[in-house]
Design an enzyme around this catalytic site. Structure first.
Site, PDB file in Angstrom:
ATOM      1  N   HIS A 166      -7.483  12.999   2.730  1.00  0.00           N
ATOM      2  CA  HIS A 166      -6.796  11.706   2.580  1.00  0.00           C
ATOM      3  C   HIS A 166      -5.353  11.752   3.086  1.00  0.00           C
ATOM      4  CE1 HIS A 166      -5.296   8.148   0.148  1.00  0.00           C
ATOM      5  NE2 HIS A 166      -6.433   7.672   0.617  1.00  0.00           N
TER       6      HIS A 166
ATOM      7  N   HIS B 285       0.821  -1.211   0.000  1.00  0.00           N
ATOM      8  CA  HIS B 285       0.000   0.000   0.000  1.00  0.00           C
ATOM      9  C   HIS B 285       0.858   1.266   0.000  1.00  0.00           C
ATOM     10  CE1 HIS B 285      -3.043   2.819   1.945  1.00  0.00           C
ATOM     11  NE2 HIS B 285      -3.724   2.323   0.930  1.00  0.00           N
TER      12      HIS B 285
END
Length: 704
Positions: A601, A444
């Site tokens: 984010h 990720h």
């Protein structure tokens, strides 16, 4: 409040989605953007059921209570509570939609149904159906099928009931055979056609009809071979478990296994059935029996229309006055899209903060590396990519120019698997070396390193980001990307790529914090240092900005810091399992969430360090999966001006009193009130902050 120390992550997530619904209900939000938020709310809920609800359902069916993992409730208790919350939210969302539609009518925009068409509009809809809709329509008569057709969880359907003209029984035989005079059918609403059909203007007013109603208007045309007494059509939608079941066949490649798993997802177990509450009981019973659902499954009564996620793409009709003003992305002071980015990065670090600043710098970085004769290699991790990715184009361009290009692409990026498989095949054809990750670990991290020959030696340049290398989401997701030539940091990045290829060897990193081996322990040590400062009489301080905080052990560690007197500020957009402000447990913790025009984010972690703050950017949230079962990267910020910039941005978020809500055990999303303070809308003020930087191009200190 209960004695529980945590908020269940599923309830906290639903509270986050309620904040999205608040934006749809907020009268200060432009009308067409309110529709967009309604679409986001619906899309979020779909994904929630496909992933989180499905996971708890599997736990419940297994007979395991799951109380410890779930934060106190058993799996079945949590399913029941979730269903109740969702039904209430669905009803609220319908009320919000009705209010928005009335407001749109005040603006001369009318969303009409098939019974409200003028003769001219009816003729237009009839022709549109014949020319555009009918060729794309899939209609299935269900009664005599040996096997019920598969209903896809990304599609909306009309459940149709035809009552044939012999449905007036007068004899016993006719009464017995009455069931034969009813035909059920299902019509899949085509996804290849825009859900909203714009009708010709009339008297300066705009009219829109949903595709569902275009089909309803033409039911007589669809079923004209039947001699029927009546026909009704009500919308239904099914949601399926999105878990990927991986094949253990050693003869198959990872690419094959993921591709097969994605195909199998279409037949996943149903976990939710949403239906128009006006549907006839007999019709509903027929469909539930065929899909093998009963009252123990999640049956959600709804309105006339489902798949309201499509409202994200509602046509603007040229009414830009009903949308948020678009702020053009700003330049990064000191960087130019005309000159060499590598030359600039060679002497100092730069930070790009999208969408406030242009994502084009990242594309320029890769394009320049692809063409530069002195660049010999590019290594990059990819998680989610844009539909027509300029990132992929740049990497292919580099390979064609003789660079050694290595791409670690995550094939299990949820709901992006098919796209990533397609890009993988495309890159393989161009000779790009692909790495498909590590068994049991998703990759990720968002990192890139290039190697360039300078004075007969290798010099590295690179990127470290909090978000995906995706030019589409960069328009609406806030994320920061560090451009650096810090050789020791980039050497650490190179070690991560070594780990991808030889993953039984665990590397030590001198600068980066890397999951799964070091993130948890390193952040614990940083928290412990703040605890020590506080116990020694100094000011302990922790400021954290992230998407989700759901790891219970990390929550406990923050509780420990709070009890020691450390002042903790949390900006957590989504899930927050921590309960702030509880005496004796978390009285020194405040937690807010900002939901606004952009999706927050960015992950930024700031530790006070007795007046000499340490600042990190990261791809990782404080979730168990990010800490323990993924490859994640947190990077220290060494440049004083960038460090101060990130501190400033955090403080601007913290000052927000327009779109900021408090996290609490009540899950009530109470807005932070401005009190005597002036109105401070954090995202707008952040844009103004960067605009001032761009306008003045203030000098920035050189990297230490």
């Amino acid at each position: 409040m209960s004695d529980n120390k945590y908020i269940e992550r599923e309830k906290s997530w639903l509270a986050f989605n309620a904040r999205v619904l608040q934006e749809a209900a907020d009268e200060t939000v432009p009308l067409l953007d309110r529709l967009r938020f309604l679409g986001i709310f619906s899309n979020n809920l779909d994904e929630f059921f496909r992933v989180r609800y499905a996971a708890i359902r599997r736990l419940s069916l297994s007979g395991i209570s799951g109380q410890k993992a779930l934060g106190g409730s058993t799996a079945q208790q949590l399913l029941n509570e979730i269903t109740g919350i969702v039904i209430a939210q669905q009803e609220e969302s319908l009320q919000v939609l009705r209010i928005i539609q009335h407001k749109l009518e005040d603006e001369g925009i009318f969303i009409v149904n098939e019974k409200q068409l003028s003769p001219e509009q009816a003729a237009y809809v009839k022709d549109f159906f014949i020319q555009t809709v009918s060729p794309a329509l899939v209609t299935i008569i269900l009664n005599d099928l040996a096997e019920f057709p598969l209903l896809k969880d990304t599609s909306g359907y009309l459940a149709v009931k035809l009552v044939l003209n012999n449905d007036t029984p007068t004899t016993l035989l006719q009464r017995v055979s009455r069931r034969k005079s009813i035909r059920y059918a299902v019509i899949e609403i085509p996804k290849t056609i825009n859900r909203f059909v714009v009708l010709p203007q009339s008297d300066g007013k705009d009219y829109v009809i949903l595709l569902d109603d275009v089909i309803r208007f033409n039911l007589s045309s669809i079923f004209n071979i039947f001699d029927y007494h009546s026909v009704t059509a009500h919308m239904i939608k099914i949601t399926r478990d999105a878990q990927l079941e991986m094949d253990s066949d050693l003869s198959k490649s990872m690419l094959e296994k993921i591709a097969n798993s994605v195909k199998d997802r279409r037949i996943g177990e149903p976990v939710r059935f949403v239906y128009d509450q006006e549907i006839g009981k007999d019709t509903l019973k027929f469909f539930l029996s065929k899909i093998h659902l009963d009252s123990t499954d999640s049956l959600i009564p709804g309105g006339r229309y489902h798949n309201r996620r499509d409202y994200m793409d509602f046509p603007n009709l040229g009414r830009h006055d009903l949308l948020y003003k678009k702020n053009e992305p700003l330049p990064v002071p000191g960087l130019s899209l005309e000159g060499s980015i590598l030359e600039k990065i060679s002497s100092k670090d730069y930070l790009m903060h999208a969408p406030y600043q242009s994502f084009s710098y990242l594309i320029k970085f890769l394009r320049e590396a692809a063409l530069d004769p002195q660049v010999v290699s590019i290594k990059i991790t990819l998680y989610r990519l844009a539909k027509n990715s300029q990132i992929i184009s740049s990497l292919i361009n580099a390979a064609k120019n003789g660079k050694k290009v290595t791409v670690q692409i995550e094939l299990q990026a949820r709901f992006d698997e098919a796209s990533n498989i397609s890009y993988s095949e495309k890159m393989q054809m161009e000779g790009i070396q692909l790495i498909f990750g590590i068994k049991g670990l998703k990759v990720h991290s968002k990192i890139c390193v290039i190697e360039r020959i300078e004075q007969q030696k290798i010099k590295r340049y690179g990127l470290i980001s909090t978000g995906n290398f995706n030019e589409s989401t960069a328009k609406i997701y806030t994320d920061v990307t560090l451009f650096t030539s810090h050789q020791k940091i980039l050497k650490d990045i190179d070690k991560i790529f070594d780990f991808f290829e030889v993953n039984f060897r665990i590397h030590r990193f001198k600068h980066l914090i890397v999951s799964p081996h070091y993130t948890r322990s390193r952040f614990y040590k940083l928290i412990d240092r703040e605890i020590l400062h506080s116990k020694m009489g100094h000011q302990g301080m922790i400021n954290l900005k992230m998407n989700s905080l759901s790891d219970f052990d990390m929550v406990d560690k923050l509780y420990e810091a709070s009890r020691a007197g450390v002042k903790i500020k949390l900006q957590v957009r989504g899930i927050c399992s921590l309960i702030p402000g509880v005496p004796g447990m978390s009285e020194n913790i405040e937690a807010i969430s900002i939901v606004d025009n952009y999706l927050e984010h960015t992950r930024v972690y700031i530790f006070g360090n007795n007046g000499d703050p340490e600042v990190f950017i990261s791809s990782a949230d404080f979730m168990t999966r990010n800490l323990d079962t993924r490859v994640e990267v947190a990077c220290p910020i060494y440049d004083p001006s960038i460090k101060q910039e990130l501190i400033d941005v955090f403080e601007m978020g913290w000052k927000g009193n327009v779109k900021a809500r408090f996290h609490s055990h009540l899950l009530d999303n109470k807005y932070r009130q401005k009190g005597d303070n002036p109105v401070f809308r954090a995202q707008l003020e952040t844009y103004n902050y960067y605009k001032l930087k761009a306008d003045t191009e203030q000098p920035i200190n050189e990297q230490s």
